[in-house]
Design an enzyme around this catalytic site. Structure first.
Site, mmCIF file in Angstrom:
data_model
loop_
_atom_site.group_PDB
_atom_site.id
_atom_site.type_symbol
_atom_site.label_atom_id
_atom_site.label_comp_id
_atom_site.label_asym_id
_atom_site.label_seq_id
_atom_site.Cartn_x
_atom_site.Cartn_y
_atom_site.Cartn_z
ATOM 1 N N LYS A 20 34.426 50.972 90.084
ATOM 2 C CA LYS A 20 34.788 49.963 91.096
ATOM 3 C C LYS A 20 34.357 48.589 90.595
ATOM 4 C CE LYS A 20 34.173 49.092 96.075
ATOM 5 N NZ LYS A 20 33.538 49.582 97.320
ATOM 6 N N SER A 64 36.675 50.470 101.163
ATOM 7 C CA SER A 64 37.070 49.473 100.183
ATOM 8 C C SER A 64 37.223 50.026 98.766
ATOM 9 C CB SER A 64 36.042 48.338 100.177
ATOM 10 O OG SER A 64 34.791 48.822 99.734
ATOM 11 N N SER A 102 32.988 53.141 102.645
ATOM 12 C CA SER A 102 33.915 52.755 101.575
ATOM 13 C C SER A 102 34.082 53.750 100.435
ATOM 14 C CB SER A 102 33.496 51.415 100.984
ATOM 15 O OG SER A 102 34.001 50.402 101.794
HETATM 16 N N1 GLN Z 1 35.182 49.201 106.269
HETATM 17 C C1 GLN Z 1 33.834 48.752 106.315
HETATM 18 C C2 GLN Z 1 33.789 47.247 106.226
HETATM 19 O O1 GLN Z 1 34.809 46.665 106.157
HETATM 20 C C3 GLN Z 1 33.036 49.392 105.234
HETATM 21 C C4 GLN Z 1 33.139 48.736 103.925
HETATM 22 C C5 GLN Z 1 32.240 49.344 102.870
HETATM 23 O O2 GLN Z 1 31.706 50.436 103.046
HETATM 24 N N2 GLN Z 1 32.045 48.598 101.794
HETATM 25 O O3 GLN Z 1 32.768 46.646 106.235
#
Ligand code: GLN
Length: 486
Positions: free
Chosen positions: A79, A154, A178
């Site tokens: 990532k 994400s 994410s």
């Molecule tokens: N969807 C969540 C957010 O937008 C989690 C994102 C993540 O785990 N990086 O914050």
């Protein structure tokens, strides 16, 4: 030989050590597949073929010399919010578009030392803020099971690349789901380890008290292998915990007798789609057949989790992202007449709308007069949520829940409604607030052929329990889905 890119890591490892294939051949196979299929999936922001082939040559020498570990010669995707020295790390943000880190994240250093190959850096929502990978400043990633749908986020690039066989496995980061949510949407396995199990050194910070790096893999055995490779104390991350790392593969077993699985009743209420509910119930039936005892448990403060997370995460983000000011890193606006204007223009032009929204919410929640009402209250609620987990785990060894309320939605479906997007995080954010581990493993396909995952959560530092439950389920389900062909 059949398509090597479809094999899980543990099978590739056998072929490598039996000298039936070389790491250079394997790496080439992935690079060719990326050339062919990634224009459709759009998982990679940066591909590093030269570096990958050099690493592969070195890995082959190690294998020849009989010095290989389980990841030696295995091509992985990373990532793009983890720093790798000399390779640009963008966080899918314009503000870091050309940032080349002068150091390497601990997790990547560990993988490198074990002889893993890095194929490149994978797409994400900008600074990992989002649930669909549509917040990437560069392009959205597509779900390999249906290109019109999101891969989740994400870590959407990591999950999509793993499912489309554009890498053997990948690393993601999980602040509120994410790793697990995109894994669920793409039909792969994803684990958020306990907070402190894996070093965050070199992970670009989003919300430091919630962020954790973890593996996204084709199956549970691979997840155990990768978790083993990245876990452990690191003196460069003061929040990493100096605790013995168990042998994760040794915990994999299809016999669940003696294991009590709790179903938290708050996770099975309204908002959960019928198809997801059916998939989860079917999986629970299988776990029972494998010997697990199923009980109902309660985590009563779940209803406050979204509100709590969407104060704490933006608050931490607003302070973590203060460093991007046009002076120290990457992008700087062109036209300005004084320093303040340079800051303002750089941040206005460099950050995308979701990141700006979080910075504004976070700054507001931390400002004097509002701190007690928002940040302090949210921190108190966080303690209540953590205590809920401690109480629930007195009655069970692991909890089983959905990962996301619905299968992957269509690209563009929720981009105009951030609140709808936030609400879909309901089943994943509590584990981050409490710091406990969570794993997503595929358990069903929707009527339209989209994957559905089930989540297992365990007490702090009991990752092996989630692996064991997931492995038993995976073995019982067999090959109920195929890897999408490209
Ligand atoms: N969807 C969540 C957010 O937008 C989690 C994102 C993540 O785990 N990086 O914050």
């Amino acid at each position: 030989m059949s398509d090597l890119t479809q094999y899980p890591i543990h099978k590739l490892q056998k072929l490598l050590s039996a000298k039936e294939i070389t790491s250079v051949e394997l790496t080439r196979a992935y690079l060719e597949k990326i050339d062919r299929a990634d224009p459709k999936i759009k998982a990679y922001i940066t591909v590093t073929p030269d570096e990958a082939l050099k690493q592969a040559e070195k890995a082959d020498k190690r294998i020849q010399a009989g010095e290989a570990g389980p990841l030696t010669g295995i091509p992985l995707g990373i990532k793009d919010n983890m720093c790798l020295k000399g390779v640009r790390t963008t966080c899918a943000s314009k503000i870091l578009e050309n940032f080349v880190p002068p150091y390497t994240a601990t997790v990547l250093q560990k993988l490198e030392e074990q002889g893993a190959i890095f194929l490149g850096k994978l797409n994400l929502d900008e600074f990992a803020m989002g649930s669909s990978t549509e917040n990437s400043a560069f392009f959205p990633t597509h779900n390999p099971y249906n290109l019109d749908h999101i891969p989740g986020g994400s870590s959407g690039g990591s999950a999509a690349a793993t499912a489309a066989c554009l890498c053997a496995g990948s690393l993601g980061s999980d602040t509120g789901g994410s790793i697990r949510q995109p894994a669920s949407h793409c039909g792969v396995v994803g684990m958020k380890p306990t907070y402190g199990r894996v070093s965050r050194f070199g992970l670009v910070a989003f919300a430091s008290s919630l962020d954790q790096i973890g593996p996204i893999t084709k199956d549970v055995t691979d997840c155990a292998i990768m978790l083993q490779a990245i876990s452990g104390y690191d003196n460069r991350d003061s929040t990493s915990v100096d605790m013995e790392v168990p042998d994760y593969q040794a915990s994999l077993s299809t016999d669940l007798s003696g294991m009590t699985i709790g179903l938290p009743k708050e996770y099975f209420g309204k908002g959960l789609s019928e198809e997801v509910e059916k998939g989860i119930q079917n999986a629970i039936g299988i776990l029972e057949q494998q010997g697990a005892k199923i009980v109902e448990v309660s985590v009563p403060h779940t209803q406050y989790a979204i509100a709590c997370y969407y104060i704490i995460a933006p608050a931490e983000a607003s302070s973590n992202l203060a460093r991007y000011d046009g002076v120290k890193y990457g992008f700087r606006a062109k036209d300005y007449s004084n320093l303040l204007e340079m800051y303002k223009k750089t941040r206005s032009e460099g950050f995308g709308p979701e990141v700006k929204r979080r910075i504004m919410i976070g700054t507001y929640c931390l400002s004097s007069g509002y701190y007690d009402a928002y940040y302090k209250k949210a921190s108190q609620v966080r303690t209540l949520i953590t205590n809920d987990f401690k109480d629930a785990f007195k009655k069970c060894d692991v909890m089983a829940t959905p990962v996301a309320p619905t299968p992957a939605f269509k690209i563009g479906e929720k981009t105009d409604d951030p609140l709808q997007m936030y609400l879909s995080d309901i089943f994943t954010i509590s584990t981050n607030l409490a710091g406990v581990p969570g794993l997503s493993v595929p358990c069903a396909l929707s009527s339209s052929g989209l994957p559905i995952g089930i989540q297992f959560m365990a007490p702090h530092f009991k990752e092996e329990r989630t692996l064991k439950a997931a492995y038993a389920l995976e073995q019982a389900l067999g090959n109920f889905k195929e890897w999408p062909q490209f």
